[in-house]
Design a protein around this motif. Sequence first.
Motif, mmCIF file in Angstrom:
data_model
loop_
_atom_site.group_PDB
_atom_site.id
_atom_site.type_symbol
_atom_site.label_atom_id
_atom_site.label_comp_id
_atom_site.label_asym_id
_atom_site.label_seq_id
_atom_site.Cartn_x
_atom_site.Cartn_y
_atom_site.Cartn_z
ATOM 1 N N LEU A 59 -8.982 -1.716 13.916
ATOM 2 C CA LEU A 59 -8.055 -0.624 14.185
ATOM 3 C C LEU A 59 -6.606 -0.981 13.878
ATOM 4 N N GLY A 60 -6.334 -2.245 13.614
ATOM 5 C CA GLY A 60 -4.957 -2.657 13.366
ATOM 6 C C GLY A 60 -4.149 -2.833 14.624
ATOM 7 N N ASP A 61 -4.814 -3.053 15.757
ATOM 8 C CA ASP A 61 -4.114 -3.215 17.026
ATOM 9 C C ASP A 61 -3.729 -4.680 17.198
ATOM 10 N N THR A 62 -2.618 -5.048 16.585
ATOM 11 C CA THR A 62 -2.163 -6.429 16.571
ATOM 12 C C THR A 62 -0.757 -6.513 17.156
ATOM 13 N N GLY A 63 -0.249 -7.734 17.280
ATOM 14 C CA GLY A 63 1.103 -7.924 17.796
ATOM 15 C C GLY A 63 1.238 -7.368 19.198
ATOM 16 N N MET A 64 2.299 -6.624 19.443
ATOM 17 C CA MET A 64 2.523 -6.041 20.771
ATOM 18 C C MET A 64 1.485 -4.980 21.115
ATOM 19 N N SER A 71 3.768 9.767 4.345
ATOM 20 C CA SER A 71 4.230 10.348 5.606
ATOM 21 C C SER A 71 3.080 10.474 6.596
ATOM 22 N N HIS A 72 3.425 10.545 7.854
ATOM 23 C CA HIS A 72 2.418 10.587 8.920
ATOM 24 C C HIS A 72 1.460 11.755 8.757
ATOM 25 N N ALA A 73 1.981 12.948 8.570
ATOM 26 C CA ALA A 73 1.124 14.136 8.479
ATOM 27 C C ALA A 73 0.217 14.074 7.256
ATOM 28 N N ARG A 74 0.727 13.531 6.157
ATOM 29 C CA ARG A 74 -0.062 13.477 4.926
ATOM 30 C C ARG A 74 -1.152 12.415 5.018
ATOM 31 N N ARG A 75 -0.899 11.352 5.746
ATOM 32 C CA ARG A 75 -1.916 10.322 5.945
ATOM 33 C C ARG A 75 -3.032 10.821 6.867
ATOM 34 N N LEU A 76 -2.650 11.469 7.969
ATOM 35 C CA LEU A 76 -3.669 11.854 8.954
ATOM 36 C C LEU A 76 -4.465 13.074 8.543
ATOM 37 N N ASN A 77 -3.977 13.826 7.569
ATOM 38 C CA ASN A 77 -4.735 14.955 7.039
ATOM 39 C C ASN A 77 -4.376 15.112 5.559
ATOM 40 N N PRO A 78 -5.003 14.300 4.698
ATOM 41 C CA PRO A 78 -4.673 14.342 3.268
ATOM 42 C C PRO A 78 -5.084 15.629 2.564
ATOM 43 N N ARG A 79 -5.787 16.485 3.291
ATOM 44 C CA ARG A 79 -6.191 17.785 2.761
ATOM 45 C C ARG A 79 -6.956 17.654 1.452
ATOM 46 N N ASP A 80 -6.472 18.282 0.385
ATOM 47 C CA ASP A 80 -7.228 18.338 -0.869
ATOM 48 C C ASP A 80 -7.033 17.098 -1.743
ATOM 49 N N GLN A 88 -8.074 5.422 11.222
ATOM 50 C CA GLN A 88 -7.184 4.375 11.707
ATOM 51 C C GLN A 88 -7.067 3.226 10.697
ATOM 52 N N ASN A 89 -8.188 2.836 10.127
ATOM 53 C CA ASN A 89 -8.223 1.684 9.229
ATOM 54 C C ASN A 89 -7.722 2.018 7.826
ATOM 55 N N VAL A 90 -8.134 3.168 7.299
ATOM 56 C CA VAL A 90 -7.830 3.504 5.912
ATOM 57 C C VAL A 90 -6.610 4.412 5.802
ATOM 58 N N TRP A 91 -6.623 5.540 6.485
ATOM 59 C CA TRP A 91 -5.525 6.482 6.327
ATOM 60 C C TRP A 91 -4.235 5.979 6.973
ATOM 61 N N ILE A 92 -4.327 5.352 8.127
ATOM 62 C CA ILE A 92 -3.120 4.915 8.842
ATOM 63 C C ILE A 92 -2.646 3.540 8.387
ATOM 64 N N ASN A 93 -3.584 2.585 8.267
ATOM 65 C CA ASN A 93 -3.179 1.192 8.082
ATOM 66 C C ASN A 93 -3.587 0.551 6.760
ATOM 67 N N ASP A 94 -4.018 1.336 5.782
ATOM 68 C CA ASP A 94 -4.292 0.773 4.465
ATOM 69 C C ASP A 94 -2.976 0.761 3.681
ATOM 70 N N ARG A 95 -2.500 -0.425 3.359
ATOM 71 C CA ARG A 95 -1.198 -0.541 2.691
ATOM 72 C C ARG A 95 -1.222 0.037 1.278
ATOM 73 N N THR A 96 -2.412 0.249 0.718
ATOM 74 C CA THR A 96 -2.515 0.811 -0.635
ATOM 75 C C THR A 96 -2.926 2.273 -0.627
ATOM 76 N N PHE A 97 -2.852 2.935 0.527
ATOM 77 C CA PHE A 97 -3.156 4.366 0.617
ATOM 78 C C PHE A 97 -2.350 5.110 -0.440
ATOM 79 N N HIS A 98 -3.023 5.963 -1.209
ATOM 80 C CA HIS A 98 -2.380 6.689 -2.314
ATOM 81 C C HIS A 98 -1.688 5.719 -3.279
ATOM 82 N N GLU A 99 -2.216 4.484 -3.362
ATOM 83 C CA GLU A 99 -1.680 3.462 -4.269
ATOM 84 C C GLU A 99 -0.205 3.177 -4.000
ATOM 85 N N LEU A 100 0.185 3.216 -2.723
ATOM 86 C CA LEU A 100 1.591 2.999 -2.381
ATOM 87 C C LEU A 100 1.990 1.535 -2.478
ATOM 88 N N GLY A 101 1.086 0.615 -2.154
ATOM 89 C CA GLY A 101 1.356 -0.791 -2.369
ATOM 90 C C GLY A 101 1.708 -1.600 -1.141
#
Length: 445
Positions: free
Chosen positions: A105-110, A315-324, A375-388
């Motif tokens: 889930l990416g629940d690390t650090g604090m 952005s948060h909304a686009r990650r949590l609901n990428p729609r089409d 949680q794993n892919v849409w929120i915490n994948d650093r390459t989501f939408h090939e962002l890097g």
Amino acid sequence: MTPAEASQLELDDIQHILLTRTPAMTGRYEFLSFDNPAGARAWLSELIPVVESAATAPVTVDSTRRWVTLAFTWNGLRALGVSDVSLATFPDAFREGMAARADILGDTGMSHPDNWVGGLAGDDLHAIAILFARDDGEHARATGVHDELVARCDGVRRLSFLDLNATPPFNYAHDHFGFRDRLSQPVIEGSGEEPTPGSGAPLKPGEFILGYPDENGPVANLPQPDVLSRNGSYMAYRRLQEHVSLFRGYIRDNAHSPEAEELLAAKFMGRWRSGAPLVLAPEQDDPDLGADPMRNNNFNYKEMDPHGYACPLGSHARRLNPRDTAHYVNRRRMIRRGATYGPALPEGAPNDGVERGIAAFIICADLVRQFEFAQNVWINDRTFHELGNEHDPICGTQDGTMDFAIPKRPIRKILKGLPAFTTLKGGAYFFVPGINAMRYLAGLN
């Protein structure tokens, strides 16, 4: 039984939280432990009559001033006396619990379970009683009645509680950052609710409620016996502290005017604070649009904003609901419930050291396919939408090394070293049984 009959929702057996959002303005989450199975079943027996079903809650919404929901961890079901054979039929993620799956889930650090509060990371977390109330008076009455019930049920003890509240100067539909919430929810086929424009077609009940076909057809391998799983669901609880002073300071330090501050905040969220989507209002806020349910979801990304010039790809909304722009998106949808906690931080005030945030429930039929994937892919994948090198800027894992890109012609803007605007203070996986399932649990020996 015909396919139509199999899909017909048994509203009188479904706890109301799965289908109904109540007009609660306050309330409490009570986290409980069971040391004595008989005492736990006595506690459950007394509460079953006051748990509203999806059939009754909408009808009584004007007269009712409190709404009760009950849910149990895997250890809680065991503490109630569910057999080992039955317990083994529940999915691995639920059996292990949220704390054990922190790495996924990416629940690390604090945000690591070692830092959670209220006993939520322990094996003795057995149940939650969600006591939503219409006003402060009913909140005090309902919690007092529940305190008396816990006191007279042998072996039932309260690990902790969290009081909820609306967030002035906003209302119950805004978070502490000031953003309008509760704008995009899936609609369940057969619920009687009609989706607003742009929200997508109604989804099969089995995406959220056990015992019904999902988008792929009939669902096999449900927890046994059937009476226990029928009309139940899973619920991921997340208590997110919002660092309001940090968020406001970061926005102020990285924008050159009040108008630019609002736009930068909207770029992080994907919507203006009013709820107006950036895709439809890219340059300035439109509060009327944000408040209009017939318009504020009526957009897509692939055709209207493919490169993220209006709404950044990360952005948060686009990650949590990428729609089409995502594959199998209907198999990832989730229902979200919850409320804010803690007092509002006045505008311009420094950090006061008081905790405030959102305590949310994510409801789904498959914790791995829906919640853990998001949680794993849409929120915490650093390459989501090939962002890097990005995580979700609002609720993703941030350790000071992540970026946030804002597409812009001719040169995009990249914010580096994003701080953590939220910290996970606790979480758990719960099973929300149907009304008949609760009667079954209360009658165990």
